[in-house]
Design a protein around this motif. Sequence first.
Motif, PDB file in Angstrom:
ATOM      1  N   ASP A  27     -32.961  27.761  70.155  1.00  0.00           N
ATOM      2  CA  ASP A  27     -33.243  28.601  68.996  1.00  0.00           C
ATOM      3  C   ASP A  27     -32.504  29.918  69.153  1.00  0.00           C
ATOM      4  OD1 ASP A  27     -34.757  29.142  66.569  1.00  0.00           O
ATOM      5  OD2 ASP A  27     -35.894  30.583  67.780  1.00  0.00           O
TER       6      ASP A  27
ATOM      7  N   TRP B 254     -43.650  26.861  71.174  1.00  0.00           N
ATOM      8  CA  TRP B 254     -42.252  26.986  71.530  1.00  0.00           C
ATOM      9  C   TRP B 254     -42.203  27.908  72.740  1.00  0.00           C
ATOM     10  CZ3 TRP B 254     -44.139  26.873  66.640  1.00  0.00           C
ATOM     11  CH2 TRP B 254     -43.610  25.919  65.774  1.00  0.00           C
TER      12      TRP B 254
ATOM     13  N   TYR C 126     -40.493  22.639  73.398  1.00  0.00           N
ATOM     14  CA  TYR C 126     -41.378  22.560  72.234  1.00  0.00           C
ATOM     15  C   TYR C 126     -42.429  21.486  72.498  1.00  0.00           C
ATOM     16  CZ  TYR C 126     -43.095  21.136  67.671  1.00  0.00           C
ATOM     17  OH  TYR C 126     -43.902  20.804  66.613  1.00  0.00           O
TER      18      TYR C 126
END
Length: 182
Positions: A38, A77, A46
């Motif tokens: 990300d 996350w 995750y």
Amino acid sequence: MELFQIEEVIGRAGTEYQQQNTTGNEGVEVLENRSFQDDALGRGQYTSKVYCLQSKVPAWLTTFAPSDALIMQEEAWNAYPRCKTGIKKMKRVTGMYSAMPYAFAQAIVEITYIFSQSVVYGVIVYAMIGFEWTVAKFFWYLLFMFFTLLYFTFYGMMAVAATPNQHIAAAFMDYGISFRVL
């Protein structure tokens, strides 16, 4: 070994422990466990889990709560040192409490509050009016004070529950109380 990798190993061990302590429809069910990349968090892990907590709460609570009220989903996350976690209800987002247990709990809270209010108010008013101080007369006064306050409080709660908003409830209260005074 990088700090993130150590945290990832510990997280996987925790997930395995949760899966071992899951029996039937109880415990923790891991829906998804994968790596992610990300822009805001970076590289991490995750996980999506469903928590079924019926056996973890007292039995009396499960009689009041609907069957799906104790099922939650967690999405996490984990990207050391940053993490983001979200917990949401699975089936019902609103309406966790059914009507009767909620009304029962509200009545119990009001009864205890009204009792203490009637005792404090009763002692003050009984002394100020100058009634005769006998135990029987004082407790009869407290009894009538308690039931009068209880009646008007429950009548107000009924008016609020039976009408769509507080303005109509106030009009309903005025109408109903004016006929009781006559």
